[in-house]
Design an enzyme around this catalytic site. Structure first.
Site, PDB file in Angstrom:
ATOM      1  N   THR A 155     -10.505 -12.743  -1.026  1.00 17.43           N
ATOM      2  CA  THR A 155     -10.004 -13.962  -0.389  1.00 17.43           C
ATOM      3  C   THR A 155      -8.766 -13.529   0.395  1.00 17.43           C
ATOM      4  O   THR A 155      -7.706 -13.262  -0.182  1.00 17.43           O
ATOM      5  CB  THR A 155      -9.618 -15.003  -1.470  1.00 17.43           C
ATOM      6  OG1 THR A 155     -10.712 -15.110  -2.374  1.00 17.43           O
ATOM      7  CG2 THR A 155      -9.281 -16.346  -0.869  1.00 17.43           C
ATOM      8  N   SER A 168      -2.821   0.566 -19.148  1.00 23.23           N
ATOM      9  CA  SER A 168      -2.317  -0.360 -20.163  1.00 23.23           C
ATOM     10  C   SER A 168      -0.850  -0.686 -19.934  1.00 23.23           C
ATOM     11  O   SER A 168      -0.093   0.141 -19.448  1.00 23.23           O
ATOM     12  CB  SER A 168      -2.475   0.245 -21.558  1.00 23.23           C
ATOM     13  OG  SER A 168      -1.857  -0.610 -22.500  1.00 23.23           O
ATOM     14  N   GLY A 169      -0.482  -1.891 -20.326  1.00 17.76           N
ATOM     15  CA  GLY A 169       0.932  -2.276 -20.258  1.00 17.76           C
ATOM     16  C   GLY A 169       1.162  -3.655 -19.701  1.00 17.76           C
ATOM     17  O   GLY A 169       2.292  -4.092 -19.563  1.00 17.76           O
ATOM     18  N   LYS A 207      -9.186   4.090 -23.105  1.00 18.29           N
ATOM     19  CA  LYS A 207      -8.550   2.761 -22.989  1.00 18.29           C
ATOM     20  C   LYS A 207      -9.221   1.760 -23.940  1.00 18.29           C
ATOM     21  O   LYS A 207      -8.562   0.931 -24.568  1.00 18.29           O
ATOM     22  CB  LYS A 207      -8.626   2.260 -21.537  1.00 18.29           C
ATOM     23  CG  LYS A 207      -8.112   0.832 -21.340  1.00 18.29           C
ATOM     24  CD  LYS A 207      -6.620   0.738 -21.558  1.00 18.29           C
ATOM     25  CE  LYS A 207      -6.031  -0.594 -21.884  1.00 18.29           C
ATOM     26  NZ  LYS A 207      -6.478  -1.805 -21.335  1.00 18.29           N
ATOM     27  N   HIS A 255      -7.957   2.476 -27.299  1.00 16.60           N
ATOM     28  CA  HIS A 255      -6.570   1.963 -27.318  1.00 16.60           C
ATOM     29  C   HIS A 255      -6.587   0.469 -27.645  1.00 16.60           C
ATOM     30  O   HIS A 255      -5.816  -0.015 -28.483  1.00 16.60           O
ATOM     31  CB  HIS A 255      -5.907   2.203 -25.954  1.00 16.60           C
ATOM     32  CG  HIS A 255      -4.671   1.384 -25.715  1.00 16.60           C
ATOM     33  ND1 HIS A 255      -4.720   0.034 -25.398  1.00 16.60           N
ATOM     34  CD2 HIS A 255      -3.358   1.699 -25.763  1.00 16.60           C
ATOM     35  CE1 HIS A 255      -3.488  -0.434 -25.261  1.00 16.60           C
ATOM     36  NE2 HIS A 255      -2.641   0.558 -25.476  1.00 16.60           N
ATOM     37  N   ASN A 256      -7.477  -0.266 -26.992  1.00 15.06           N
ATOM     38  CA  ASN A 256      -7.517  -1.713 -27.232  1.00 15.06           C
ATOM     39  C   ASN A 256      -7.991  -2.044 -28.647  1.00 15.06           C
ATOM     40  O   ASN A 256      -7.511  -2.995 -29.252  1.00 15.06           O
ATOM     41  CB  ASN A 256      -8.406  -2.391 -26.196  1.00 15.06           C
ATOM     42  CG  ASN A 256      -7.663  -2.621 -24.903  1.00 15.06           C
ATOM     43  OD1 ASN A 256      -6.791  -1.833 -24.535  1.00 15.06           O
ATOM     44  ND2 ASN A 256      -7.988  -3.681 -24.184  1.00 15.06           N
ATOM     45  N   GLU A 295      -5.117  -1.568 -30.687  1.00 19.83           N
ATOM     46  CA  GLU A 295      -4.217  -2.699 -30.392  1.00 19.83           C
ATOM     47  C   GLU A 295      -4.605  -3.924 -31.249  1.00 19.83           C
ATOM     48  O   GLU A 295      -3.748  -4.578 -31.847  1.00 19.83           O
ATOM     49  CB  GLU A 295      -4.340  -3.019 -28.895  1.00 19.83           C
ATOM     50  CG  GLU A 295      -3.606  -4.255 -28.406  1.00 19.83           C
ATOM     51  CD  GLU A 295      -3.892  -4.518 -26.904  1.00 19.83           C
ATOM     52  OE1 GLU A 295      -3.675  -3.613 -26.084  1.00 19.83           O
ATOM     53  OE2 GLU A 295      -4.338  -5.635 -26.570  1.00 19.83           O
ATOM     54  N   HIS A 353     -38.767   7.624 -49.063  1.00 15.63           N
ATOM     55  CA  HIS A 353     -37.950   8.148 -47.952  1.00 15.63           C
ATOM     56  C   HIS A 353     -37.361   9.525 -48.237  1.00 15.63           C
ATOM     57  O   HIS A 353     -36.656  10.075 -47.412  1.00 15.63           O
ATOM     58  CB  HIS A 353     -36.839   7.154 -47.617  1.00 15.63           C
ATOM     59  CG  HIS A 353     -37.360   5.865 -47.048  1.00 15.63           C
ATOM     60  ND1 HIS A 353     -38.066   5.823 -45.866  1.00 15.63           N
ATOM     61  CD2 HIS A 353     -37.312   4.595 -47.513  1.00 15.63           C
ATOM     62  CE1 HIS A 353     -38.411   4.563 -45.615  1.00 15.63           C
ATOM     63  NE2 HIS A 353     -37.972   3.804 -46.598  1.00 15.63           N
TER      64      HIS A 353
HETATM   65  C1  6PG Z   1      -3.295  -3.501 -22.221  1.00 14.88           C
HETATM   66  C2  6PG Z   1      -4.090  -4.582 -22.912  1.00 14.88           C
HETATM   67  C3  6PG Z   1      -4.955  -5.367 -21.984  1.00 14.88           C
HETATM   68  C4  6PG Z   1      -5.818  -6.395 -22.728  1.00 14.88           C
HETATM   69  C5  6PG Z   1      -5.153  -7.684 -22.946  1.00 14.88           C
HETATM   70  C6  6PG Z   1      -5.830  -8.692 -23.837  1.00 14.88           C
HETATM   71  O1  6PG Z   1      -3.440  -2.380 -22.677  1.00 14.88           O
HETATM   72  O2  6PG Z   1      -2.549  -3.783 -21.301  1.00 14.88           O
HETATM   73  O3  6PG Z   1      -4.923  -3.972 -23.854  1.00 14.88           O
HETATM   74  O4  6PG Z   1      -5.765  -4.461 -21.314  1.00 14.88           O
HETATM   75  O5  6PG Z   1      -6.931  -6.678 -21.983  1.00 14.88           O
HETATM   76  O6  6PG Z   1      -3.879  -7.481 -23.443  1.00 14.88           O
HETATM   77  O7  6PG Z   1      -6.919  -8.288 -24.537  1.00 14.88           O
HETATM   78  P1  6PG Z   1      -7.686  -9.343 -25.461  1.00 14.88           P
HETATM   79  O8  6PG Z   1      -7.815 -10.612 -24.645  1.00 14.88           O
HETATM   80  O9  6PG Z   1      -9.021  -8.762 -25.753  1.00 14.88           O
HETATM   81  O10 6PG Z   1      -6.835  -9.575 -26.652  1.00 14.88           O
END
Ligand code: 6PG
Length: 472
Positions: free
Chosen positions: A34, A127-128, A181, A184-185, A188, A451
Protein backbone atom coordinates in the site's frame (compact mmCIF):
# COMPACT_ATOMS: atom_id res chain seq x y z
CA UNK A 1 23.38 7.31 -6.13
CA UNK A 2 21.95 3.84 -5.62
CA UNK A 3 20.77 2.53 -2.26
CA UNK A 4 22.80 -0.03 -0.31
CA UNK A 5 19.78 -2.07 0.71
CA UNK A 6 16.00 -2.05 0.36
CA UNK A 7 13.21 -2.90 2.77
CA UNK A 8 9.79 -4.07 1.63
CA UNK A 9 7.05 -3.99 4.28
CA UNK A 10 6.88 -0.97 6.51
CA UNK A 11 4.90 -2.19 9.48
CA UNK A 12 6.43 -1.78 12.93
CA UNK A 13 9.36 -4.22 12.49
CA UNK A 14 10.17 -3.28 8.89
CA UNK A 15 10.05 0.45 9.49
CA UNK A 16 12.22 0.27 12.60
CA UNK A 17 14.79 -1.96 10.92
CA UNK A 18 14.94 0.46 7.99
CA UNK A 19 15.47 3.35 10.41
CA UNK A 20 18.17 1.36 12.21
CA UNK A 21 20.02 0.75 8.92
CA UNK A 22 19.63 4.39 7.89
CA UNK A 23 21.00 5.53 11.26
CA UNK A 24 24.01 3.33 10.63
CA UNK A 25 24.80 5.24 7.47
CA UNK A 26 23.23 2.98 4.84
CA UNK A 27 21.08 4.35 2.05
CA UNK A 28 17.81 2.42 2.34
CA UNK A 29 15.13 2.17 -0.32
CA UNK A 30 11.72 1.63 1.18
CA UNK A 31 8.60 0.16 -0.36
CA UNK A 32 5.21 -0.99 0.83
CA UNK A 33 2.42 -2.73 -1.08
CA UNK A 34 0.00 0.00 0.00
CA UNK A 35 2.14 2.81 -1.32
CA UNK A 36 0.48 5.53 0.75
CA UNK A 37 2.29 3.94 3.72
CA UNK A 38 5.61 4.93 2.10
CA UNK A 39 4.52 8.59 2.07
CA UNK A 40 3.23 8.34 5.61
CA UNK A 41 6.54 6.89 6.81
CA UNK A 42 8.42 9.65 5.00
CA UNK A 43 6.20 12.26 6.60
CA UNK A 44 6.38 10.87 10.10
CA UNK A 45 9.81 9.23 10.28
CA UNK A 46 11.53 10.37 7.08
CA UNK A 47 15.28 9.84 7.32
CA UNK A 48 17.84 11.53 5.10
CA UNK A 49 19.10 8.07 4.12
CA UNK A 50 15.65 6.83 3.05
CA UNK A 51 14.83 6.58 -0.65
CA UNK A 52 11.05 6.28 -0.97
CA UNK A 53 9.78 4.21 -3.90
CA UNK A 54 6.25 3.66 -5.21
CA UNK A 55 6.50 0.59 -7.41
CA UNK A 56 8.44 -2.65 -7.11
CA UNK A 57 10.31 -1.82 -10.31
CA UNK A 58 11.33 1.59 -9.05
CA UNK A 59 12.38 -0.06 -5.79
CA UNK A 60 14.50 -2.76 -7.47
CA UNK A 61 16.08 -0.27 -9.89
CA UNK A 62 17.10 1.97 -7.03
CA UNK A 63 19.41 -0.66 -5.48
CA UNK A 64 23.13 -1.21 -6.02
CA UNK A 65 24.20 -4.69 -7.16
CA UNK A 66 24.15 -7.38 -6.01
CA UNK A 67 20.81 -6.14 -4.77
CA UNK A 68 19.97 -6.70 -1.13
CA UNK A 69 16.21 -6.89 -0.73
CA UNK A 70 14.89 -7.24 2.78
CA UNK A 71 11.34 -8.59 3.05
CA UNK A 72 9.60 -7.66 6.29
CA UNK A 73 6.11 -8.89 5.48
CA UNK A 74 3.72 -11.28 7.17
CA UNK A 75 4.98 -14.87 7.04
CA UNK A 76 3.31 -17.42 4.74
CA UNK A 77 1.63 -16.61 1.41
CA UNK A 78 2.63 -12.91 1.31
CA UNK A 79 6.32 -13.92 1.19
CA UNK A 80 5.72 -16.29 -1.75
CA UNK A 81 3.66 -13.68 -3.59
CA UNK A 82 6.33 -11.06 -3.21
CA UNK A 83 9.06 -13.47 -4.34
CA UNK A 84 7.06 -14.21 -7.51
CA UNK A 85 6.74 -10.48 -8.21
CA UNK A 86 10.45 -9.91 -7.63
CA UNK A 87 11.76 -12.77 -9.80
CA UNK A 88 11.25 -11.01 -13.16
CA UNK A 89 12.72 -7.78 -11.79
CA UNK A 90 15.94 -8.94 -10.15
CA UNK A 91 19.20 -10.20 -11.66
CA UNK A 92 21.29 -13.31 -11.04
CA UNK A 93 23.12 -13.26 -7.71
CA UNK A 94 20.82 -10.66 -6.18
CA UNK A 95 19.93 -11.49 -2.59
CA UNK A 96 16.41 -11.69 -1.18
CA UNK A 97 16.30 -11.74 2.61
CA UNK A 98 13.26 -12.85 4.56
CA UNK A 99 13.39 -11.24 8.01
CA UNK A 100 9.92 -12.35 9.15
CA UNK A 101 8.96 -15.16 11.50
CA UNK A 102 8.75 -17.64 8.60
CA UNK A 103 8.31 -21.37 9.03
CA UNK A 104 11.75 -22.92 8.42
CA UNK A 105 10.43 -25.52 5.96
CA UNK A 106 9.09 -22.69 3.80
CA UNK A 107 12.55 -21.15 3.95
CA UNK A 108 14.16 -24.43 2.82
CA UNK A 109 11.66 -24.65 -0.05
CA UNK A 110 12.16 -21.01 -1.11
CA UNK A 111 15.96 -21.33 -0.98
CA UNK A 112 15.83 -24.29 -3.33
CA UNK A 113 13.34 -22.66 -5.66
CA UNK A 114 15.32 -19.43 -5.97
CA UNK A 115 18.64 -21.25 -6.30
CA UNK A 116 17.31 -22.86 -9.48
CA UNK A 117 16.88 -19.31 -10.76
CA UNK A 118 20.36 -18.32 -9.49
CA UNK A 119 18.87 -15.90 -7.00
CA UNK A 120 20.17 -15.99 -3.44
CA UNK A 121 17.82 -16.30 -0.52
CA UNK A 122 18.56 -15.80 3.17
CA UNK A 123 16.16 -16.73 5.98
CA UNK A 124 16.88 -14.47 8.91
CA UNK A 125 15.38 -14.70 12.38
CA UNK A 126 15.08 -11.34 14.09
CA UNK A 127 14.20 -10.92 17.73
CA UNK A 128 13.68 -7.96 20.01
CA UNK A 129 10.34 -6.48 19.10
CA UNK A 130 9.92 -2.85 18.09
CA UNK A 131 12.65 -1.48 20.35
CA UNK A 132 15.11 -4.16 19.23
CA UNK A 133 14.45 -3.58 15.54
CA UNK A 134 15.02 0.15 16.01
CA UNK A 135 18.14 0.10 18.19
CA UNK A 136 19.63 -3.36 17.92
CA UNK A 137 17.94 -6.75 17.56
CA UNK A 138 19.43 -10.22 17.83
CA UNK A 139 19.89 -11.51 14.29
CA UNK A 140 19.93 -15.19 13.31
CA UNK A 141 20.93 -15.55 9.65
CA UNK A 142 20.71 -18.72 7.61
CA UNK A 143 21.35 -19.43 3.93
CA UNK A 144 24.16 -19.45 1.43
CA UNK A 145 27.37 -18.44 3.20
CA UNK A 146 28.75 -16.43 0.32
CA UNK A 147 25.52 -14.50 -0.09
CA UNK A 148 25.63 -13.81 3.63
CA UNK A 149 29.06 -12.22 3.26
CA UNK A 150 27.32 -9.34 1.42
CA UNK A 151 25.10 -8.76 4.46
CA UNK A 152 27.50 -9.50 7.33
CA UNK A 153 28.66 -5.92 7.79
CA UNK A 154 25.18 -4.36 7.74
CA UNK A 155 23.73 -7.03 10.05
CA UNK A 156 26.57 -6.75 12.53
CA UNK A 157 26.29 -2.98 12.58
CA UNK A 158 22.53 -2.87 13.18
CA UNK A 159 22.42 -5.75 15.66
CA UNK A 160 22.53 -5.49 19.43
CA UNK A 161 25.94 -5.73 21.06
CA UNK A 162 26.54 -7.81 24.15
CA UNK A 163 29.89 -7.76 25.93
CA UNK A 164 31.34 -5.93 22.91
CA UNK A 165 30.23 -8.58 20.41
CA UNK A 166 27.52 -8.33 17.77
CA UNK A 167 24.45 -10.45 18.51
CA UNK A 168 24.54 -11.80 14.99
CA UNK A 169 26.46 -14.70 13.53
CA UNK A 170 25.99 -16.77 10.40
CA UNK A 171 24.31 -19.99 11.54
CA UNK A 172 24.13 -22.47 8.68
CA UNK A 173 22.40 -23.12 5.36
CA UNK A 174 18.79 -22.56 4.16
CA UNK A 175 16.27 -22.73 7.05
CA UNK A 176 18.82 -22.69 9.90
CA UNK A 177 18.22 -19.05 10.87
CA UNK A 178 14.46 -19.37 11.04
CA UNK A 179 14.83 -22.66 12.90
CA UNK A 180 16.99 -21.08 15.59
CA UNK A 181 14.49 -18.20 15.86
CA UNK A 182 11.65 -20.72 16.21
CA UNK A 183 13.48 -22.47 19.05
CA UNK A 184 14.24 -19.07 20.60
CA UNK A 185 10.49 -18.43 20.66
CA UNK A 186 9.83 -21.84 22.22
CA UNK A 187 12.30 -21.01 24.98
CA UNK A 188 10.65 -17.59 25.25
CA UNK A 189 7.30 -19.31 25.93
CA UNK A 190 8.92 -21.50 28.62
CA UNK A 191 10.73 -18.57 30.24
CA UNK A 192 7.50 -16.58 30.42
CA UNK A 193 5.45 -19.50 31.77
CA UNK A 194 8.06 -20.29 34.44
CA UNK A 195 8.10 -16.67 35.60
CA UNK A 196 4.29 -16.64 35.63
CA UNK A 197 4.33 -19.79 37.78
CA UNK A 198 6.83 -18.24 40.21
CA UNK A 199 4.59 -15.17 40.42
CA UNK A 200 1.44 -17.18 41.06
CA UNK A 201 3.12 -19.30 43.75
CA UNK A 202 4.43 -16.24 45.58
CA UNK A 203 1.06 -14.55 45.33
CA UNK A 204 -1.34 -17.41 45.99
CA UNK A 205 0.62 -19.68 48.32
CA UNK A 206 2.60 -17.07 50.26
CA UNK A 207 0.29 -14.07 49.80
CA UNK A 208 2.91 -11.52 48.73
CA UNK A 209 1.55 -8.16 47.61
CA UNK A 210 2.34 -6.73 44.19
CA UNK A 211 4.69 -4.21 45.77
CA UNK A 212 6.56 -7.02 47.57
CA UNK A 213 6.61 -9.07 44.36
CA UNK A 214 8.04 -6.12 42.48
CA UNK A 215 10.88 -5.97 45.02
CA UNK A 216 11.47 -9.73 44.88
CA UNK A 217 11.78 -9.75 41.08
CA UNK A 218 13.93 -6.64 41.19
CA UNK A 219 16.27 -8.42 43.60
CA UNK A 220 16.29 -11.54 41.44
CA UNK A 221 17.37 -9.40 38.54
CA UNK A 222 20.66 -8.89 40.37
CA UNK A 223 21.30 -12.61 40.61
CA UNK A 224 21.88 -15.58 38.31
CA UNK A 225 18.30 -14.95 37.09
CA UNK A 226 19.21 -11.56 35.62
CA UNK A 227 17.35 -11.25 32.33
CA UNK A 228 15.12 -9.01 30.26
CA UNK A 229 11.99 -11.00 31.13
CA UNK A 230 12.65 -10.83 34.89
CA UNK A 231 13.30 -7.10 34.53
CA UNK A 232 10.03 -6.39 32.72
CA UNK A 233 8.16 -8.62 35.18
CA UNK A 234 9.42 -6.49 38.03
CA UNK A 235 8.37 -3.35 36.14
CA UNK A 236 4.94 -4.76 35.29
CA UNK A 237 4.27 -5.49 38.96
CA UNK A 238 4.40 -1.85 39.99
CA UNK A 239 2.30 -0.29 37.24
CA UNK A 240 -0.97 1.26 38.42
CA UNK A 241 -3.89 2.76 36.53
CA UNK A 242 -6.48 4.78 38.44
CA UNK A 243 -4.87 3.60 41.64
CA UNK A 244 -5.33 -0.08 40.72
CA UNK A 245 -2.58 -2.48 39.72
CA UNK A 246 -2.96 -2.94 35.97
CA UNK A 247 -1.77 -6.56 36.19
CA UNK A 248 -4.66 -7.42 38.53
CA UNK A 249 -7.24 -6.36 35.97
CA UNK A 250 -5.64 -8.00 32.93
CA UNK A 251 -7.71 -10.99 31.78
CA UNK A 252 -5.86 -14.27 32.42
CA UNK A 253 -6.11 -15.52 28.82
CA UNK A 254 -2.82 -15.72 26.87
CA UNK A 255 -2.71 -15.42 23.10
CA UNK A 256 -0.06 -16.58 20.66
CA UNK A 257 1.00 -16.13 17.08
CA UNK A 258 2.11 -19.69 16.41
CA UNK A 259 5.88 -20.01 16.68
CA UNK A 260 5.64 -21.81 20.05
CA UNK A 261 3.27 -24.28 18.41
CA UNK A 262 5.75 -24.85 15.56
CA UNK A 263 8.53 -25.59 18.03
CA UNK A 264 6.38 -28.24 19.68
CA UNK A 265 5.18 -29.80 16.41
CA UNK A 266 8.78 -29.95 15.27
CA UNK A 267 9.95 -31.55 18.52
CA UNK A 268 7.29 -34.23 18.14
CA UNK A 269 8.37 -34.78 14.54
CA UNK A 270 11.99 -35.28 15.56
CA UNK A 271 11.12 -37.25 18.71
CA UNK A 272 12.59 -34.76 21.16
CA UNK A 273 11.17 -34.14 24.63
CA UNK A 274 10.76 -30.40 25.17
CA UNK A 275 8.25 -30.83 27.98
CA UNK A 276 8.81 -27.45 29.65
CA UNK A 277 8.15 -25.67 26.35
CA UNK A 278 5.13 -27.92 25.78
CA UNK A 279 3.81 -27.12 29.25
CA UNK A 280 4.11 -23.44 28.40
CA UNK A 281 2.10 -23.92 25.22
CA UNK A 282 -0.54 -25.98 27.04
CA UNK A 283 -0.66 -23.28 29.70
CA UNK A 284 -1.70 -20.80 27.01
CA UNK A 285 -4.34 -23.19 25.63
CA UNK A 286 -5.82 -23.84 29.08
CA UNK A 287 -5.74 -20.16 29.99
CA UNK A 288 -8.26 -19.53 27.23
CA UNK A 289 -10.83 -21.87 28.82
CA UNK A 290 -11.73 -19.11 31.24
CA UNK A 291 -15.46 -19.92 31.49
CA UNK A 292 -14.77 -23.62 31.95
CA UNK A 293 -12.16 -22.92 34.60
CA UNK A 294 -14.68 -20.83 36.49
CA UNK A 295 -17.07 -23.81 36.41
CA UNK A 296 -14.21 -26.17 37.28
CA UNK A 297 -13.45 -24.22 40.43
CA UNK A 298 -17.01 -24.86 41.61
CA UNK A 299 -17.36 -28.47 40.45
CA UNK A 300 -14.04 -30.09 41.37
CA UNK A 301 -13.36 -29.76 45.04
CA UNK A 302 -9.86 -30.06 46.43
CA UNK A 303 -8.59 -30.11 49.97
CA UNK A 304 -5.51 -27.98 49.71
CA UNK A 305 -2.81 -26.92 52.14
CA UNK A 306 -1.67 -23.43 53.05
CA UNK A 307 1.90 -22.25 53.49
CA UNK A 308 1.51 -22.50 57.31
CA UNK A 309 1.01 -26.28 56.90
CA UNK A 310 4.55 -26.71 55.55
CA UNK A 311 6.59 -25.36 58.41
CA UNK A 312 8.35 -22.95 56.14
CA UNK A 313 8.76 -19.20 56.45
CA UNK A 314 7.88 -16.71 53.72
CA UNK A 315 11.51 -15.73 53.13
CA UNK A 316 12.57 -19.36 52.88
CA UNK A 317 9.73 -19.92 50.42
CA UNK A 318 11.04 -17.09 48.23
CA UNK A 319 14.41 -18.86 48.16
CA UNK A 320 12.76 -22.13 47.09
CA UNK A 321 10.85 -20.41 44.28
CA UNK A 322 13.99 -18.67 43.10
CA UNK A 323 16.04 -21.86 42.92
CA UNK A 324 13.18 -23.79 41.35
CA UNK A 325 12.78 -21.09 38.72
CA UNK A 326 16.48 -21.11 37.94
CA UNK A 327 16.75 -24.90 37.64
CA UNK A 328 13.59 -25.05 35.50
CA UNK A 329 14.98 -22.30 33.30
CA UNK A 330 18.18 -24.32 32.78
CA UNK A 331 16.03 -27.30 31.78
CA UNK A 332 14.03 -25.30 29.23
CA UNK A 333 17.23 -24.07 27.57
CA UNK A 334 18.68 -27.60 27.73
CA UNK A 335 15.58 -28.85 25.90
CA UNK A 336 15.78 -26.09 23.29
CA UNK A 337 19.43 -26.79 22.59
CA UNK A 338 18.75 -30.54 22.49
CA UNK A 339 16.16 -29.90 19.79
CA UNK A 340 18.75 -27.86 17.87
CA UNK A 341 21.28 -30.66 18.13
CA UNK A 342 18.85 -33.23 16.72
CA UNK A 343 17.71 -30.81 13.99
CA UNK A 344 21.32 -30.17 13.02
CA UNK A 345 21.71 -33.83 12.03
CA UNK A 346 18.25 -34.10 10.50
CA UNK A 347 18.61 -31.09 8.19
CA UNK A 348 22.36 -31.23 7.54
CA UNK A 349 23.26 -28.01 9.36
CA UNK A 350 26.41 -27.21 11.22
CA UNK A 351 25.63 -25.35 14.42
CA UNK A 352 27.96 -23.87 16.97
CA UNK A 353 25.93 -23.87 20.20
CA UNK A 354 28.35 -21.64 22.05
CA UNK A 355 27.90 -18.99 19.32
CA UNK A 356 24.11 -19.40 19.28
CA UNK A 357 24.06 -18.75 23.04
CA UNK A 358 26.15 -15.64 22.39
CA UNK A 359 23.65 -14.31 19.84
CA UNK A 360 20.90 -14.70 22.45
CA UNK A 361 22.83 -12.57 24.99
CA UNK A 362 21.55 -9.25 23.68
CA UNK A 363 18.70 -7.70 21.74
CA UNK A 364 16.32 -10.65 21.91
CA UNK A 365 13.46 -11.38 24.29
CA UNK A 366 15.26 -14.24 26.08
CA UNK A 367 18.46 -12.25 26.69
CA UNK A 368 19.86 -13.23 30.05
CA UNK A 369 23.10 -13.14 31.97
CA UNK A 370 23.32 -16.89 32.25
CA UNK A 371 23.65 -17.20 28.46
CA UNK A 372 27.30 -16.37 29.10
CA UNK A 373 27.50 -19.54 31.19
CA UNK A 374 25.70 -21.52 28.48
CA UNK A 375 28.11 -20.21 25.87
CA UNK A 376 31.13 -21.08 28.04
CA UNK A 377 29.76 -24.51 28.90
CA UNK A 378 29.21 -25.43 25.25
CA UNK A 379 32.60 -24.04 24.33
CA UNK A 380 34.30 -26.24 26.89
CA UNK A 381 32.23 -29.34 26.20
CA UNK A 382 31.18 -28.97 22.60
CA UNK A 383 29.87 -32.47 21.98
CA UNK A 384 28.05 -32.97 25.25
CA UNK A 385 24.72 -34.90 25.06
CA UNK A 386 22.80 -32.33 27.04
CA UNK A 387 23.49 -28.89 28.52
CA UNK A 388 22.54 -30.33 31.93
CA UNK A 389 25.54 -32.66 31.74
CA UNK A 390 28.13 -29.89 31.41
CA UNK A 391 30.22 -29.48 34.56
CA UNK A 392 28.91 -26.00 35.28
CA UNK A 393 25.21 -26.73 34.87
CA UNK A 394 25.32 -30.17 36.49
CA UNK A 395 26.64 -28.38 39.56
CA UNK A 396 24.01 -25.61 39.33
CA UNK A 397 21.29 -28.26 39.18
CA UNK A 398 22.75 -30.52 41.87
CA UNK A 399 22.97 -27.71 44.39
CA UNK A 400 19.33 -26.67 43.86
CA UNK A 401 17.43 -29.79 42.85
CA UNK A 402 16.13 -30.49 46.36
CA UNK A 403 14.58 -27.02 46.36
CA UNK A 404 12.81 -27.62 43.05
CA UNK A 405 11.53 -30.93 44.40
CA UNK A 406 10.30 -29.36 47.62
CA UNK A 407 8.66 -26.47 45.80
CA UNK A 408 6.82 -28.71 43.31
CA UNK A 409 5.63 -30.81 46.22
CA UNK A 410 4.31 -27.72 48.04
CA UNK A 411 2.62 -26.54 44.84
CA UNK A 412 0.97 -29.94 44.35
CA UNK A 413 -0.32 -30.01 47.90
CA UNK A 414 -1.50 -26.42 47.64
CA UNK A 415 -3.45 -27.16 44.48
CA UNK A 416 -1.56 -24.58 42.46
CA UNK A 417 -0.77 -25.87 38.95
CA UNK A 418 2.85 -25.30 37.99
CA UNK A 419 3.09 -27.51 34.92
CA UNK A 420 6.32 -26.07 33.54
CA UNK A 421 8.23 -26.43 36.82
CA UNK A 422 6.79 -29.91 37.32
CA UNK A 423 7.80 -30.85 33.78
CA UNK A 424 11.33 -29.59 34.43
CA UNK A 425 11.62 -31.75 37.54
CA UNK A 426 10.26 -34.77 35.70
CA UNK A 427 12.66 -34.23 32.81
CA UNK A 428 15.57 -34.23 35.24
CA UNK A 429 14.28 -37.32 37.04
CA UNK A 430 13.71 -39.12 33.75
CA UNK A 431 17.22 -38.22 32.58
CA UNK A 432 18.81 -39.45 35.79
CA UNK A 433 17.06 -42.82 35.72
CA UNK A 434 19.24 -45.52 34.20
CA UNK A 435 16.48 -48.13 34.54
CA UNK A 436 13.28 -46.76 33.01
CA UNK A 437 9.88 -48.43 32.91
CA UNK A 438 10.08 -49.04 29.15
CA UNK A 439 10.79 -52.75 29.65
CA UNK A 440 7.12 -53.02 30.56
CA UNK A 441 6.06 -51.12 27.43
CA UNK A 442 8.17 -53.42 25.27
CA UNK A 443 6.71 -56.53 26.96
CA UNK A 444 3.17 -55.22 26.38
CA UNK A 445 3.90 -54.40 22.73
CA UNK A 446 5.32 -57.84 22.18
CA UNK A 447 2.41 -59.46 24.03
CA UNK A 448 -0.38 -57.91 21.97
CA UNK A 449 1.39 -57.30 18.68
CA UNK A 450 4.51 -59.47 18.46
CA UNK A 451 6.50 -56.25 18.05
CA UNK A 452 9.65 -57.91 19.49
CA UNK A 453 12.04 -56.64 22.14
CA UNK A 454 15.76 -56.45 22.85
CA UNK A 455 17.21 -58.20 25.93
CA UNK A 456 19.76 -57.04 28.43
CA UNK A 457 21.41 -60.48 28.70
CA UNK A 458 22.04 -61.18 25.00
CA UNK A 459 22.12 -59.44 21.60
CA UNK A 460 19.33 -59.60 19.06
CA UNK A 461 15.63 -59.09 18.63
CA UNK A 462 13.19 -61.46 20.36
CA UNK A 463 9.53 -62.40 20.41
CA UNK A 464 8.05 -64.40 23.24
CA UNK A 465 4.89 -66.50 23.16
CA UNK A 466 3.35 -64.74 26.16
CA UNK A 467 0.05 -66.58 26.08
CA UNK A 468 1.54 -70.06 25.88
CA UNK A 469 1.06 -70.61 29.60
CA UNK A 470 -2.57 -69.40 29.36
CA UNK A 471 -3.23 -71.87 26.52
CA UNK A 472 -1.87 -74.84 28.55
C1 6PG B 1 10.80 -11.77 19.39
C2 6PG B 1 9.45 -12.38 19.69
C3 6PG B 1 8.46 -12.19 18.59
C4 6PG B 1 7.13 -12.90 18.88
C5 6PG B 1 6.19 -12.10 19.67
C6 6PG B 1 4.94 -12.78 20.18
O1 6PG B 1 11.75 -12.53 19.47
O2 6PG B 1 10.89 -10.58 19.13
O3 6PG B 1 9.63 -13.76 19.85
O4 6PG B 1 9.02 -12.69 17.43
O5 6PG B 1 6.49 -13.16 17.70
O6 6PG B 1 6.83 -11.55 20.76
O7 6PG B 1 4.85 -14.12 20.05
P1 6PG B 1 3.52 -14.86 20.54
O8 6PG B 1 2.36 -14.03 20.05
O9 6PG B 1 3.52 -16.21 19.91
O10 6PG B 1 3.56 -14.88 22.02
Amino acid sequence: MKSNIGVIGLSVMGMNLALNMADNGYKVSIFNRTTSVVDKVMEEHGHENFIPTHSLKEFVDSLEKPRRIFLMVKSGAPVDMLIEQLIPLVDKNDIIIDGGNSYFKDTIRRTKYLKEKEINFLGVGISGGEEGARFGPAIMPGGDKEAYSYLAEIFEKISAKAYGEACCKYLSTDGAGHYVKMVHNGIEYADMQLIAEAYTLLKRVAGFSNEELHNIFEEWNNSELESYLIEITSNILKVKEDNKYLLDIIMDKASQKGTGKWTNLEAIDLGVDISVITAALNGRFMSNLKDERIKGERIIEAKVSKLEDFNIGREEFVGLVKNALYVSKIVSYAQGFKLLSVAEKEYGWDFNFSEIAKIFRGGCIIRAKFLNDISDAFKEEEHIDNLMFTKFFANEINTRLTDLRELVSIAVQSGVAVSAMTSALEYIDTYRTSQSSANMIQAQRDYFGAHTFERTDKEGSYHFDWTASEKN
